[in-house]
Design a protein around this motif. Structure first.
Motif, PDB file in Angstrom:
ATOM      1  N   LEU A  47       0.854  -1.193   0.000  1.00  9.51           N
ATOM      2  CA  LEU A  47       0.000   0.000   0.000  1.00  9.51           C
ATOM      3  C   LEU A  47       0.884   1.235   0.000  1.00  9.51           C
ATOM      4  O   LEU A  47       1.941   1.255   0.627  1.00  9.51           O
ATOM      5  N   PHE A  48       0.404   2.273  -0.684  1.00 12.26           N
ATOM      6  CA  PHE A  48       1.104   3.555  -0.693  1.00 12.26           C
ATOM      7  C   PHE A  48       0.133   4.624  -0.219  1.00 12.26           C
ATOM      8  O   PHE A  48      -0.890   4.864  -0.856  1.00 12.26           O
ATOM      9  N   LEU A  82       4.105   1.848   2.110  1.00  9.53           N
ATOM     10  CA  LEU A  82       4.954   2.938   1.635  1.00  9.53           C
ATOM     11  C   LEU A  82       4.275   4.251   2.005  1.00  9.53           C
ATOM     12  O   LEU A  82       3.059   4.397   1.803  1.00  9.53           O
ATOM     13  N   VAL A  83       5.041   5.194   2.517  1.00 13.12           N
ATOM     14  CA  VAL A  83       4.473   6.445   3.017  1.00 13.12           C
ATOM     15  C   VAL A  83       5.042   7.630   2.247  1.00 13.12           C
ATOM     16  O   VAL A  83       6.265   7.799   2.156  1.00 13.12           O
ATOM     17  N   ALA A 100       6.549   7.281  10.304  1.00 11.64           N
ATOM     18  CA  ALA A 100       6.411   6.064   9.503  1.00 11.64           C
ATOM     19  C   ALA A 100       7.280   4.944  10.055  1.00 11.64           C
ATOM     20  O   ALA A 100       6.845   3.787  10.173  1.00 11.64           O
ATOM     21  N   ARG A 101       8.509   5.269  10.396  1.00 14.88           N
ATOM     22  CA  ARG A 101       9.410   4.266  10.978  1.00 14.88           C
ATOM     23  C   ARG A 101       8.835   3.712  12.278  1.00 14.88           C
ATOM     24  O   ARG A 101       8.769   2.486  12.480  1.00 14.88           O
ATOM     25  N   ALA A 107       8.836   1.681   3.650  1.00 16.41           N
ATOM     26  CA  ALA A 107       9.607   2.570   2.779  1.00 16.41           C
ATOM     27  C   ALA A 107       8.896   3.910   2.663  1.00 16.41           C
ATOM     28  O   ALA A 107       7.736   4.058   3.076  1.00 16.41           O
ATOM     29  N   LEU A 108       9.601   4.874   2.073  1.00 19.06           N
ATOM     30  CA  LEU A 108       9.103   6.235   1.906  1.00 19.06           C
ATOM     31  C   LEU A 108       9.093   6.604   0.429  1.00 19.06           C
ATOM     32  O   LEU A 108       9.810   6.005  -0.373  1.00 19.06           O
ATOM     33  N   VAL A 109       8.293   7.611   0.097  1.00 19.35           N
ATOM     34  CA  VAL A 109       8.185   8.084  -1.284  1.00 19.35           C
ATOM     35  C   VAL A 109       8.191   9.611  -1.244  1.00 19.35           C
ATOM     36  O   VAL A 109       7.447  10.213  -0.474  1.00 19.35           O
TER      37      VAL A 109
END
Length: 308
Positions: A47-48, A82-83, A100-101, A107-109
């Motif tokens: 998911l993003f 994914l954030v 987020a962590r 992961a990040l975007v």
């Protein structure tokens, strides 16, 4: 350059989740939980959240941080989360990344900061500066229609050398650009290249792309997963059949009225009609009025007949 670990490679269908809202400053928690379960049950690969489809730039920081925590809690490790941490202030991007962590995201975007028109050397400097400070791996996000900046293929290749930058989400809709990036990155298969527009997802996967971050997977996740699998397996007849359904969604759901936000109005409206979540949209956007909603309902009914 240190070789990136194999588990840094993401593939498949990762929906850019809409953000279910009750009002300008309150999440529709029941709708959020239903949406998460709906897409995961459809077989998606991740998911993003807090992307363009998630209306991230229209949400308060309190809402963004709350959405990260609530999403990760409800996903509970079933798929990677994914954030999006795109912001004009690097400090705010880092704060979102830390939330987020702590919440358990994978992961990040980040798209380029969208006020100053950065040149490519400045873009490289920015992303290296950001990636050095992030607690999770980072995907570049190419969205030139919204940011005024295109992350050039040479820039992608240069940034891929950073140990904490693991992939690219390209939402330019420019297949020539995406093919150039594929060519530039052919010696770096662990660097994941995703495409945003679902209308070109299958062809980019056939050419070597990692998958799709496709809005329609909010509504019909299994359709997009099946299309991805058909492309991976080289089943061209199945690709043609399923791609035709994706194009019907594009025409019937995303193209109603004369709005710059028709895609998002249609997507949120359809999810409301499917009984999944509220269709409230954060200002400056607003949901469809009755005329478009009635047409949307009719179009959605016809599409459902063909999918099920």
């Amino acid at each position: 350059m240190t070789e990136k670990p194999e588990n840094s490679q993401y593939r498949g269908i990762i929906p850019p989740m809409i953000t279910p809202l009750k009002n300008e400053d309150e999440l529709d928690l029941q709708g959020l939980h239903k949406l998460i379960d709906h897409v995961i049950d459809g077989g998606v690969h991740g998911l993003f959240i807090l992307g363009t489809t998630g209306e991230s730039t229209s949400l308060s920081y309190a809402l963004r941080h709350g959405l990260i925590k609530e999403t990760c809690k409800h996903v509970n490790g079933r798929v990677p989360v994914l954030v999006g941490v795109t912001d004009t202030a690097t400090a705010e991007s880092i704060r979102l990344a830390e939330t987020a962590r702590d919440a358990g995201a994978s992961a990040l975007v980040a798209a380029p900061p969208y006020y100053f028109s950065l040149g490519q050397p400045e873009l490289i400097e920015y992303y290296n500066y950001l990636a050095d400070r992030l607690p999770l791996p980072l995907f570049l996000y190419n969205m030139p229609s919204h940011t005024k900046i295109n992350i050039e293929p040479d820039t992608v290749k240069e940034l891929s050398k950073h140990d904490n930058i693991i992939g690219l989400k390209d939402s330019s809709g420019n297949t020539a650009y995406f093919n150039k990036v594929l060519f530039h990155m052919k010696e770096t298969p662990e660097f994941s290249l995703f495409v945003g527009p679902e209308e070109i997802m299958a062809e980019t996967v056939l050419l070597g792309g990692a998958g799709g971050v496709n809005g329609g997977a909010n509504m019909f996740p299994k359709l997009y997963v099946d299309l991805y699998n058909a492309a991976i397996n080289g089943d061209i007849e199945q690709v043609k059949k399923l791609h035709a359904l994706v194009m019907e969604i594009s025409a019937g759901i995303y193209s109603l009225g004369r709005f710059g936000s028709s895609y998002l109005k249609g997507l949120k409206g359809a999810l409301n009609l499917l009984g999944i979540c509220n269709d409230y949209m954060a200002s400056p956007l607003h949901k469809f009025e009755k005329e478009e909603k009635d047409q949307l309902e009719s179009n959605l009914r016809e599409i459902q007949k063909k999918i099920h």
